[in-house]
Design an enzyme around this catalytic site. Structure first.
Site, short mmCIF file in Angstrom:
data_model
loop_
_atom_site.label_atom_id
_atom_site.label_comp_id
_atom_site.label_asym_id
_atom_site.label_seq_id
_atom_site.Cartn_x
_atom_site.Cartn_y
_atom_site.Cartn_z
N CYS A 116 -37.65 6.96 75.69
CA CYS A 116 -36.17 6.87 75.71
C CYS A 116 -35.56 7.36 77.02
O CYS A 116 -34.50 6.90 77.41
CB CYS A 116 -35.59 7.66 74.55
SG CYS A 116 -36.28 7.13 72.99
N HIS A 283 -28.13 7.85 75.59
CA HIS A 283 -29.17 6.99 75.04
C HIS A 283 -28.82 6.71 73.58
O HIS A 283 -28.46 7.61 72.84
CB HIS A 283 -30.53 7.68 75.14
CG HIS A 283 -31.55 7.11 74.21
ND1 HIS A 283 -31.87 5.77 74.22
CD2 HIS A 283 -32.30 7.69 73.24
CE1 HIS A 283 -32.79 5.55 73.28
NE2 HIS A 283 -33.06 6.70 72.67
N ASN A 313 -31.65 0.86 68.57
CA ASN A 313 -32.19 1.72 69.63
C ASN A 313 -33.15 0.87 70.48
O ASN A 313 -34.18 0.44 69.99
CB ASN A 313 -32.91 2.89 68.97
CG ASN A 313 -33.55 3.85 69.96
OD1 ASN A 313 -33.71 3.52 71.13
ND2 ASN A 313 -33.92 5.01 69.48
O1 UT7 Z 1 -34.79 7.33 70.40
C1 UT7 Z 1 -35.79 8.25 70.21
C2 UT7 Z 1 -35.33 9.45 69.51
N1 UT7 Z 1 -35.18 9.18 68.11
C3 UT7 Z 1 -34.26 9.78 67.43
O2 UT7 Z 1 -33.50 10.51 68.01
C4 UT7 Z 1 -34.20 9.57 65.94
C5 UT7 Z 1 -33.80 10.83 65.28
N2 UT7 Z 1 -33.83 10.77 63.81
C6 UT7 Z 1 -33.04 9.97 63.10
O3 UT7 Z 1 -32.26 9.23 63.64
C7 UT7 Z 1 -33.08 10.08 61.59
O4 UT7 Z 1 -33.93 11.13 61.24
C8 UT7 Z 1 -33.53 8.78 60.87
C9 UT7 Z 1 -32.42 7.76 60.98
C10 UT7 Z 1 -34.79 8.27 61.48
C11 UT7 Z 1 -33.80 9.03 59.40
O5 UT7 Z 1 -32.66 9.57 58.78
P1 UT7 Z 1 -32.76 10.89 57.90
O6 UT7 Z 1 -31.42 11.15 57.39
O7 UT7 Z 1 -33.39 11.95 58.75
O8 UT7 Z 1 -33.70 10.43 56.74
P2 UT7 Z 1 -35.11 11.03 56.28
O9 UT7 Z 1 -36.17 10.59 57.20
O10 UT7 Z 1 -34.98 12.48 56.00
O11 UT7 Z 1 -35.31 10.29 54.89
C12 UT7 Z 1 -34.40 10.49 53.80
C13 UT7 Z 1 -34.76 9.54 52.69
C14 UT7 Z 1 -36.25 9.55 52.35
O12 UT7 Z 1 -36.37 9.34 50.94
P3 UT7 Z 1 -36.60 10.59 49.96
O13 UT7 Z 1 -37.88 11.21 50.41
O14 UT7 Z 1 -35.43 11.47 50.15
O15 UT7 Z 1 -36.67 9.93 48.63
C15 UT7 Z 1 -36.80 8.33 53.04
O16 UT7 Z 1 -37.93 7.80 52.43
O17 UT7 Z 1 -34.48 8.20 53.09
C16 UT7 Z 1 -35.63 7.37 52.91
N3 UT7 Z 1 -35.61 6.36 53.97
C17 UT7 Z 1 -35.00 5.18 53.81
N4 UT7 Z 1 -34.31 4.65 52.77
C18 UT7 Z 1 -33.79 3.43 52.93
C19 UT7 Z 1 -36.15 6.40 55.19
N5 UT7 Z 1 -35.90 5.27 55.85
C20 UT7 Z 1 -35.18 4.49 55.01
C21 UT7 Z 1 -34.63 3.20 55.11
N6 UT7 Z 1 -33.94 2.72 54.05
N7 UT7 Z 1 -34.73 2.46 56.23
#
Ligand code: UT7
Length: 356
Positions: A116, A283, A313
């Site tokens: 990134c 970014h 992204n």
């Molecule tokens: O560019 C490089 C740098 N990258 C970043 O800066 C990314 C930083 N992180 C993020 O943007 C976020 O952490 C994400 C968008 C990737 C994920 O969001 P989150 O709010 O942190 O979600 P999570 O990973 O904690 O997951 C929460 C829930 C999980 O389900 P349970 O375990 O609570 O039942 C996941 O399985 O959301 C579920 N989940 C989804 N549900 C529907 C994860 N991805 C998805 C999805 N659709 N696409």
């Protein structure tokens, strides 16, 4: 010592728009989840087996060269940043050189693997070359064809829904006005958390990529005493270990800490403050990250450019695409203080301040 500037900038995004609803047809996800957690509404995917990271980078580079008033064959040095290269090797730098017909004077080409923050690392490299007088026209490209390497099953949904394809490029030249151009660039990294956001396979690690090397991961390699190692094992394919992985919340927390830090560091060096920033181009990792960083810096909405809603992204391409869009929209004018910043896999992070 001279000051360098962005003399021309361009971007390219593929035609094909992929909506959140379209992704919900192939994996368990919803438009509501994606928009709420990331702000993304749609992204672009390159034309399979026709467009590549290099071809998109070349399209952006042609525009940047034209706007800088040079022919591509006048480029003295190429810096190409990507995490989704066409080939394992050679890098996209030489492929772009061939595609743009810059082979006549055999200019150097460097590939940057800083994910990134790759474009900002590239910009900083170009800045050093130009301000010392070593090169006149340095082409910096950030391009990604993510859609060729994502897990489109529900298993990969936390990563796959975020990423999109696209490219951005800039030509860096000496600034005739010593008060204008790149004021400073700040580059950082910390490999402690290398595997928190990574695309590990295929690689030459042999399973020994954990923080403690004695804890090798079993990827199903042939026994150690055989010759002829293979990069991709049936186990990797069966278990989906050939895709990027991310501990999203961990990365998120680091990002909102490091973005403001590296911006303040740059401002301090040049004796300016957040109130001096005319346009902040973060970014495009996640709209929530950009909004939090904006709040922490105390910037108004019209001082920040976000386009993750449309493109997702695009990793190394996201900063130059957003910068170019903001400039094309007339939001960046002569004399403006422009702040660029990025954070991502590595971890690596960086900022740049320039007087436009
Ligand atoms: O560019 C490089 C740098 N990258 C970043 O800066 C990314 C930083 N992180 C993020 O943007 C976020 O952490 C994400 C968008 C990737 C994920 O969001 P989150 O709010 O942190 O979600 P999570 O990973 O904690 O997951 C929460 C829930 C999980 O389900 P349970 O375990 O609570 O039942 C996941 O399985 O959301 C579920 N989940 C989804 N549900 C529907 C994860 N991805 C998805 C999805 N659709 N696409």
């Amino acid at each position: 010592m001279f000051r360098s500037k962005i003399a021309g900038i361009g971007y390219y995004v593929p035609e094909r728009i992929v909506t959140n609803d379209e992704l919900s047809n192939v994996m368990e996800t919803t438009d509501a989840w994606i928009q709420e957690r990331t702000g993304i509404q749609e992204r672009r995917y390159g034309k399979k087996h026709a467009e590549t990271t290099t071809s998109m980078g070349a399209a952006a580079a042609r525009i940047a060269c034209e706007r800088a008033g040079i022919r591509p064959d006048e480029v003295d040095f190429i810096v190409f940043a990507t995490l989704s290269p066409d080939y394992y090797f050679p890098g996209c730098g030489v492929l772009l050189q061939r595609e743009l017909g810059i082979t006549g004077h055999e200019a150097g080409a460097l590939d940057v693997r800083n994910q990134c923050s790759g474009f900002l690392y590239g910009l900083s490299i170009a800045d050093q070359f130009v301000k010392t007088g070593m090169y006149k026209n340095v082409l910096v490209v950030g391009s990604e064809m993510h859609s060729m390497g994502l897990d489109f099953s529900t298993r990969g949904r936390n990563v796959t829904v975020i990423f999109g394809d696209g490219a951005g490029a800039a030509v860096i030249q000496r600034s005739e006005d010593p008060a204008r151009g790149i004021l400073t660039t700040k580059l950082h990294s910390n490999g402690t958390y290398a595997e928190k956001l990574a695309f590990i396979n295929p690689g030459a690690h042999g399973g020994y990529h954990a923080a403690k090397v004695e804890e090798a991961v079993d990827y199903g390699y042939p026994p150690a005493d055989t010759y002829g190692e293979i990069f991709i094992t049936p186990k990797m394919i069966a278990e989906g270990l050939i895709y990027p992985n991310m501990e999203g919340q961990f990365v998120f927390k680091m990002a909102i800490q490091k973005f403001p830090e590296v911006i303040q560091e740059a401002l301090k060096e040049v004796g300016l403050q957040t109130t001096d920033i005319s346009m902040f181009i973060p970014h495009q990792a996640n709209l929530r990250i950009s909004q939090m960083v904006q709040r922490l810096l105390g910037l108004r909405d019209d001082q920040v450019w976000n386009n993750i809603q449309k493109y997702g992204n695009t990793t190394a391409a996201s900063v130059p695409i957003a910068l170019c869009e903001a400039w094309e929209a007339g939001k960046i004018k002569e004399g403006d203080l422009v702040c660029l910043a990025a954070f991502g896999s590595g971890f690596t992070w960086a900022s740049a301040l320039m007087r436009w």
